[in-house]
Design a protein around this motif. Sequence first.
Motif, PDB file in Angstrom:
ATOM      1  N   ALA A   1       0.855  -1.198   0.000  1.00  0.00           N
ATOM      2  CA  ALA A   1       0.000   0.000   0.000  1.00  0.00           C
ATOM      3  C   ALA A   1       0.883   1.239   0.000  1.00  0.00           C
ATOM      4  CB  ALA A   1      -0.921   0.008   1.218  1.00  0.00           C
ATOM      5  N   SER A   2       0.491   2.225  -0.766  1.00  0.00           N
ATOM      6  CA  SER A   2       1.217   3.493  -0.777  1.00  0.00           C
ATOM      7  C   SER A   2       0.265   4.603  -1.181  1.00  0.00           C
ATOM      8  CB  SER A   2       2.406   3.446  -1.741  1.00  0.00           C
ATOM      9  OG  SER A   2       1.963   3.290  -3.077  1.00  0.00           O
ATOM     10  N   PHE A   3       0.560   5.818  -0.724  1.00  0.00           N
ATOM     11  CA  PHE A   3      -0.224   6.968  -1.157  1.00  0.00           C
ATOM     12  C   PHE A   3       0.602   8.234  -1.031  1.00  0.00           C
ATOM     13  CE2 PHE A   3      -1.465   6.165   3.304  1.00  0.00           C
ATOM     14  CZ  PHE A   3      -1.212   7.397   3.892  1.00  0.00           C
ATOM     15  N   GLU A   4       0.210   9.235  -1.812  1.00  0.00           N
ATOM     16  CA  GLU A   4       0.881  10.527  -1.820  1.00  0.00           C
ATOM     17  C   GLU A   4      -0.164  11.609  -1.557  1.00  0.00           C
ATOM     18  OE1 GLU A   4       4.024  12.969  -4.678  1.00  0.00           O
ATOM     19  OE2 GLU A   4       2.567  11.599  -5.590  1.00  0.00           O
ATOM     20  N   VAL A   5       0.094  12.463  -0.584  1.00  0.00           N
ATOM     21  CA  VAL A   5      -0.828  13.520  -0.191  1.00  0.00           C
ATOM     22  C   VAL A   5      -0.362  14.848  -0.777  1.00  0.00           C
ATOM     23  CG1 VAL A   5      -1.833  14.770   1.759  1.00  0.00           C
ATOM     24  CG2 VAL A   5      -1.363  12.316   1.955  1.00  0.00           C
TER      25      VAL A   5
END
Length: 198
Positions: free
Chosen positions: A69-73
């Motif tokens: 899982a990964s995310f960029e804000v």
Amino acid sequence: MKHLTFVMAFAAVMSLAFTNPVEKAAAYKVDVAGSTVKWTAYKVTGKHFGKLSLKSGSIEMSKTKLSKASFEVDMTTLTVEDISGQGADRLKGHLLSDDFFSVEKHKTATFVSTKIAPNGKPGGFSITGDLTIKGITKPITFDAVVKNEGGKIVGTSAIKVDRTNYDIKYRSGKFFQDLGDKAIYDEFDLEVSLVASK
């Protein structure tokens, strides 16, 4: 006799292989418009809260097992929602400044998982990974509920972040004495809700 034993053992192994196939993970892209990040920060006299938008994200999951899982804000999208008018504008400007998130220099914050394991709860996982804020990367662990619902991945998590790990020291009791009711607590909350599809 030895030949017969070997054949029977081989047949048993093949039977298990077909009745218990290994789950293969598939890649899902986070729907940034359908996903949300809510922040809440606390001080002696109360709290403030608002939202942030995601810039990107990805999840790898089989039917029941989460593997990545990964995310960029997008930090430039920060909003303040507990107050309005000039007070909200001032607080937002302060949070974007070098006293807090230095958004002009660091426009995004990112999370990338490094270890994921079931935590014993329905759809629950313990996720460890690298959280980067202001260009500073620190490990962090939190629980999440992630499920495959009709071909879409839906995940929610509540993450506690110690801002001082990311050189955000403004009015922190760890670094300044006699702040009284002007102190701001070091931990803030992120409520992350992700929706992803192939």
